[in-house]
Motif scaffolding. Structure first.
Motif, PDB file in Angstrom:
ATOM      1  N   VAL A  93      46.322  48.838  74.802  1.00 37.90           N
ATOM      2  CA  VAL A  93      46.427  47.508  74.203  1.00 37.90           C
ATOM      3  C   VAL A  93      47.355  47.832  72.697  1.00 37.90           C
ATOM      4  O   VAL A  93      46.343  48.253  72.481  1.00 37.90           O
ATOM      5  CB  VAL A  93      45.581  46.635  74.194  1.00 37.90           C
ATOM      6  N   LEU A  94      48.388  47.744  73.265  1.00 36.81           N
ATOM      7  CA  LEU A  94      49.349  48.129  71.333  1.00 36.81           C
ATOM      8  C   LEU A  94      49.776  47.286  71.060  1.00 36.81           C
ATOM      9  O   LEU A  94      50.231  45.666  71.775  1.00 36.81           O
ATOM     10  CB  LEU A  94      50.477  48.677  71.683  1.00 36.81           C
ATOM     11  N   LYS A  95      48.850  46.332  69.368  1.00 39.29           N
ATOM     12  CA  LYS A  95      48.630  44.996  69.619  1.00 39.29           C
ATOM     13  C   LYS A  95      48.948  45.349  68.320  1.00 39.29           C
ATOM     14  O   LYS A  95      49.259  45.798  66.775  1.00 39.29           O
ATOM     15  CB  LYS A  95      47.040  44.516  68.931  1.00 39.29           C
ATOM     16  N   LEU A  96      50.607  44.117  67.676  1.00 39.41           N
ATOM     17  CA  LEU A  96      51.200  44.095  66.616  1.00 39.41           C
ATOM     18  C   LEU A  96      50.508  42.868  66.117  1.00 39.41           C
ATOM     19  O   LEU A  96      50.325  41.512  66.435  1.00 39.41           O
ATOM     20  CB  LEU A  96      52.866  44.056  67.127  1.00 39.41           C
ATOM     21  N   SER A 128      54.135  35.739  59.846  1.00 43.72           N
ATOM     22  CA  SER A 128      55.749  35.498  60.115  1.00 43.72           C
ATOM     23  C   SER A 128      55.665  36.524  61.030  1.00 43.72           C
ATOM     24  O   SER A 128      55.122  37.564  60.591  1.00 43.72           O
ATOM     25  CB  SER A 128      56.429  34.773  59.448  1.00 43.72           C
ATOM     26  N   VAL A 129      56.694  36.653  62.152  1.00 42.60           N
ATOM     27  CA  VAL A 129      57.804  37.898  62.867  1.00 42.60           C
ATOM     28  C   VAL A 129      57.944  38.690  62.530  1.00 42.60           C
ATOM     29  O   VAL A 129      59.217  37.896  61.498  1.00 42.60           O
ATOM     30  CB  VAL A 129      58.211  37.438  63.896  1.00 42.60           C
ATOM     31  N   GLY A 170      54.627  39.640  66.312  1.00 39.99           N
ATOM     32  CA  GLY A 170      55.061  41.356  65.830  1.00 39.99           C
ATOM     33  C   GLY A 170      56.585  42.123  66.230  1.00 39.99           C
ATOM     34  O   GLY A 170      57.280  40.969  67.388  1.00 39.99           O
ATOM     35  N   THR A 171      57.322  42.468  65.863  1.00 39.78           N
ATOM     36  CA  THR A 171      58.905  43.168  65.842  1.00 39.78           C
ATOM     37  C   THR A 171      58.691  44.668  66.463  1.00 39.78           C
ATOM     38  O   THR A 171      57.996  45.131  65.980  1.00 39.78           O
ATOM     39  CB  THR A 171      59.423  42.707  65.089  1.00 39.78           C
ATOM     40  N   VAL A 172      59.118  44.806  67.315  1.00 41.70           N
ATOM     41  CA  VAL A 172      59.702  46.122  67.999  1.00 41.70           C
ATOM     42  C   VAL A 172      60.905  46.387  67.805  1.00 41.70           C
ATOM     43  O   VAL A 172      61.937  45.471  67.236  1.00 41.70           O
ATOM     44  CB  VAL A 172      59.135  46.637  69.750  1.00 41.70           C
ATOM     45  N   ILE A 223      56.953  38.156  70.792  1.00 35.57           N
ATOM     46  CA  ILE A 223      57.290  39.241  70.148  1.00 35.57           C
ATOM     47  C   ILE A 223      58.554  39.936  70.059  1.00 35.57           C
ATOM     48  O   ILE A 223      59.328  39.779  71.484  1.00 35.57           O
ATOM     49  CB  ILE A 223      56.595  40.568  71.658  1.00 35.57           C
ATOM     50  N   TYR A 224      59.308  39.865  69.345  1.00 38.75           N
ATOM     51  CA  TYR A 224      60.075  39.746  68.871  1.00 38.75           C
ATOM     52  C   TYR A 224      61.144  42.073  69.168  1.00 38.75           C
ATOM     53  O   TYR A 224      60.290  42.129  68.727  1.00 38.75           O
ATOM     54  CB  TYR A 224      60.906  39.705  67.406  1.00 38.75           C
TER      55      TYR A 224
END
Length: 277
Positions: free
Chosen positions: A205-208, A213-214, A237-239, A264-265
């Motif tokens: 897993v890649l966990k943000l 807040s995002v 989180g954001t990518v 996930i944004y």
């Protein structure tokens, strides 16, 4: 065989070759590789280094040298690049202790720590301290455990997580591609991981982990994150751009419990391909 049991041993060079014996074993103390007298000869060093369990070693390199010997043992190896042309090319893959790269300037140019052996560091802990940059010029470089407060850089790809351990670090990745393997969780905090090259998640897993807040900008740099079969991206989180391939999983929220809250944004493009989840 040279056994260093205290103090500092000063090595010499002659005719472009190190005059050290075939093997140096560290019990206590340090080794200082003086280098060529003219300051311009590239030295070839084929010495094997041994750092036994519970031993602490320090090695200061020649500013212009290629180190081709093996590193074995289970202790802690503090190894310092001292010039801009210091290359560590030997097979260190059997070492199971801790490698602590450092730099110590001995000439006109700032030193650079460059590792170039494609067998990687799969069985040890790589500890990159704050202010230190570890450069991978080995192509695909498999890491065991990683303690990162400094920077990973170089033209190669870092493979992390293959030993199935969880990963979390405070340092950064500069330009290098990263591949996450194994079953563990790689946690990225709001502070992010710098600006790596492409990121591929092929296992675990890649966990943000943006807790409050995002953030408006990507936590994993400006390049694409690709989730492959067997991999998952989760958390909050954001990518920038996100690709979910066949068998890959997009799962906002906690990856370890039943809490579904999370977002996930994606600031760029989201491509969820056939067979993705």
């Amino acid at each position: 065989r040279l056994v260093i049991n205290g103090g500092t041993v000063n090595a010499i060079e002659a005719g472009g070759k190190s005059q050290l014996p075939a093997t140096v074993e560290f019990i206590r103390g340090s080794l200082w590789d003086s280098g060529a007298d003219d300051g311009s000869t590239m030295t070839q060093n084929n010495t094997n280094f041994v750092v036994p369990a519970n031993r602490l070693a320090r090695f200061d390199s020649d500013p212009r040298a290629e180190y081709n010997g093996k590193l074995t043992g289970e202790g802690t190896f503090n190894v310092y690049a001292t010039g801009v042309r210091t290359y560590f090319d030997g097979d260190w893959s059997e070492f199971t202790g801790t490698i602590v790269p450092g730099v110590y300037k001995r000439g006109s140019y700032d030193p650079s720590f460059v590792f170039r052996n494609s067998k990687g560091l799969p069985n040890c802990t790589l500890q990159v301290d704050e202010g230190i940059t570890f450069n991978n010029e080995a192509g695909q470089l498999v890491l065991g455990d990683l303690v990162l407060n400094g920077t990973l850089a170089g033209s190669g790809t870092y493979v992390i997580g293959r030993n199935n351990n969880d990963i979390s670090f405070a340092g950064s990745i500069s330009g290098s591609a990263v591949r996450k393997e194994g079953t563990g969780i790689w946690t990225v905090s709001t502070s992010g991981i710098g600006n790596p090259g492409s990121i591929a998640v092929s296992g675990g897993v890649l966990k943000l982990n943006a807790r409050l807040s995002v953030p408006s900008s990507s936590m994993v740099g400006s390049r694409t994150v690709t989730v492959e079969e067997g991999g998952k991206i989760a958390g909050n989180g954001t990518v920038a751009d996100l690709v979910i391939n066949n068998g890959g999983i997009l799962a906002p929220g906690s990856p370890t419990d039943d809490d579904p809250s999370g977002c996930i944004y994606v600031t760029g493009q989201l491509n969820a391909r056939s067979g993705s989840i």
